[in-house]
Design a protein around this motif. Structure first.
Motif, mmCIF file in Angstrom:
data_model
loop_
_atom_site.group_PDB
_atom_site.id
_atom_site.type_symbol
_atom_site.label_atom_id
_atom_site.label_comp_id
_atom_site.label_asym_id
_atom_site.label_seq_id
_atom_site.Cartn_x
_atom_site.Cartn_y
_atom_site.Cartn_z
ATOM 1 N N ASN A 57 0.732 -0.932 -0.135
ATOM 2 C CA ASN A 57 -0.194 0.227 -0.314
ATOM 3 C C ASN A 57 0.702 1.183 -0.119
ATOM 4 O OD1 ASN A 57 -2.348 -1.265 0.661
ATOM 5 N ND2 ASN A 57 -1.679 -2.105 2.520
ATOM 6 N N ILE A 58 1.205 1.804 -1.092
ATOM 7 C CA ILE A 58 2.219 3.142 -1.053
ATOM 8 C C ILE A 58 1.500 4.353 -1.275
ATOM 9 C CG2 ILE A 58 3.175 3.971 -2.016
ATOM 10 C CD1 ILE A 58 3.889 1.060 -3.867
ATOM 11 N N THR A 59 1.255 5.668 -0.241
ATOM 12 C CA THR A 59 1.491 6.736 -0.794
ATOM 13 C C THR A 59 2.695 7.201 -1.070
ATOM 14 O OG1 THR A 59 0.027 6.448 0.869
ATOM 15 C CG2 THR A 59 0.947 8.632 1.119
ATOM 16 N N VAL A 78 4.272 11.530 -1.894
ATOM 17 C CA VAL A 78 4.414 12.784 -1.496
ATOM 18 C C VAL A 78 5.315 13.246 -2.471
ATOM 19 C CG1 VAL A 78 3.941 14.811 0.204
ATOM 20 C CG2 VAL A 78 3.421 12.288 0.332
ATOM 21 N N ASP A 87 2.424 13.175 7.061
ATOM 22 C CA ASP A 87 2.734 12.249 5.796
ATOM 23 C C ASP A 87 3.357 10.856 6.491
ATOM 24 O OD1 ASP A 87 1.708 13.894 4.020
ATOM 25 O OD2 ASP A 87 3.813 14.792 3.716
ATOM 26 N N LEU A 122 -2.881 3.875 -5.646
ATOM 27 C CA LEU A 122 -0.909 4.791 -5.032
ATOM 28 C C LEU A 122 -2.836 5.877 -4.216
ATOM 29 C CD1 LEU A 122 1.086 4.821 -7.496
ATOM 30 C CD2 LEU A 122 1.110 3.584 -5.565
ATOM 31 N N VAL A 123 -2.017 6.204 -3.432
ATOM 32 C CA VAL A 123 -2.513 7.721 -2.453
ATOM 33 C C VAL A 123 -1.143 8.606 -3.096
ATOM 34 C CG1 VAL A 123 -2.848 8.908 -0.508
ATOM 35 C CG2 VAL A 123 -3.382 5.995 -0.627
ATOM 36 N N LEU A 124 -1.786 9.297 -3.973
ATOM 37 C CA LEU A 124 -1.140 10.433 -4.104
ATOM 38 C C LEU A 124 -1.285 11.888 -3.635
ATOM 39 C CD1 LEU A 124 -1.103 10.001 -8.027
ATOM 40 C CD2 LEU A 124 0.767 8.730 -6.455
ATOM 41 N N ARG A 125 0.173 12.978 -2.769
ATOM 42 C CA ARG A 125 -0.284 13.857 -2.444
ATOM 43 C C ARG A 125 1.007 14.728 -3.115
ATOM 44 N NH1 ARG A 125 0.310 11.365 4.297
ATOM 45 N NH2 ARG A 125 -1.736 10.570 3.902
ATOM 46 N N MET A 151 3.085 4.650 8.994
ATOM 47 C CA MET A 151 3.919 4.751 7.927
ATOM 48 C C MET A 151 4.682 3.278 8.715
ATOM 49 S SD MET A 151 2.600 5.590 5.318
ATOM 50 C CE MET A 151 1.407 6.535 4.558
#
Length: 187
Positions: free
Chosen positions: A21-23, A25, A50, A39-42, A54
């Motif tokens: 599971n990837i974020t 930033v 952030d 993906l979670v994109l910031r 994690m």
């Protein structure tokens, strides 16, 4: 993953292969990252928050000061961190990986030369036979039957012969089972 360029993209692609599971930033994201699902994109500058929740962080931005700050904050929180191009800041190194079905070989130089690890990975990739995936499945099926019978793997003649022949034909030497030479007790 802190960073949105080519280095971050390579890390994300590899991590996705293993179900992470990837974020991500970064103030600017590689176009491929924007197209990837899951993906979670910031798309903004890194913020201390952030790191909330994690367990593993890759600092892969082009800003060395940002990467060092991320590493320091991760250490304060007990989060493992890998910092691109700063091996002294890493808690672990991201290996170059060769994958053939369920076989995964990781190659690391301890951060000393990712280019050397990459070259060795390429050589391994060329050297491993394409038939390896099928062979692993065949050996898994045979191993399952032997274990169900309650017999020691390293003493099964058919299993040992298959290993011996495959290694002799595809690699530099034959595999030896315990009764015929040396072998790992767990095969």
């Amino acid at each position: 993953v802190i960073g949105g360029g080519n280095v971050a993209l390579r890390k994300v692609k590899t991590l996705l292969e293993y179900g992470a599971n990837i974020t991500v930033v970064a103030p600017k994201l590689h176009p491929e990252l924007k197209e990837m699902s899951g993906l979670v994109l910031r798309e903004r500058e890194f913020e201390k928050s952030d790191l909330d929740g994690m367990r593993l962080v890759f600092a892969a931005s082009s800003d060395g000061d940002c990467n060092r700050r991320v590493a320091g904050l991760c250490r304060e929180r007990g989060i493992l961190v890998n910092v691109a191009d700063l091996p002294g800041e890493c808690d672990f190194y991201f290996p170059a990986l060769v994958r053939r079905a369920d076989l995964v070989v990781g190659i690391s130089t301890g951060g000393k030369s990712p280019a050397v690890a990459k070259k060795i990975r390429e050589e391994f990739d060329r050297a491993l036979p394409e038939s390896l995936a099928d062979f692993l499945e065949e050996m898994w099926e045979l191993r399952t039957v032997i274990l169900e019978r309650g017999e020691p793997i390293q003493e099964d003649r058919e299993y040992c012969d298959k290993l011996h022949n495959y290694f002799e034909q595809n690699f530099f030497g034959a595999f030896k089972c315990r009764k015929t030479g040396s072998a790992d007790e767990n095969d």
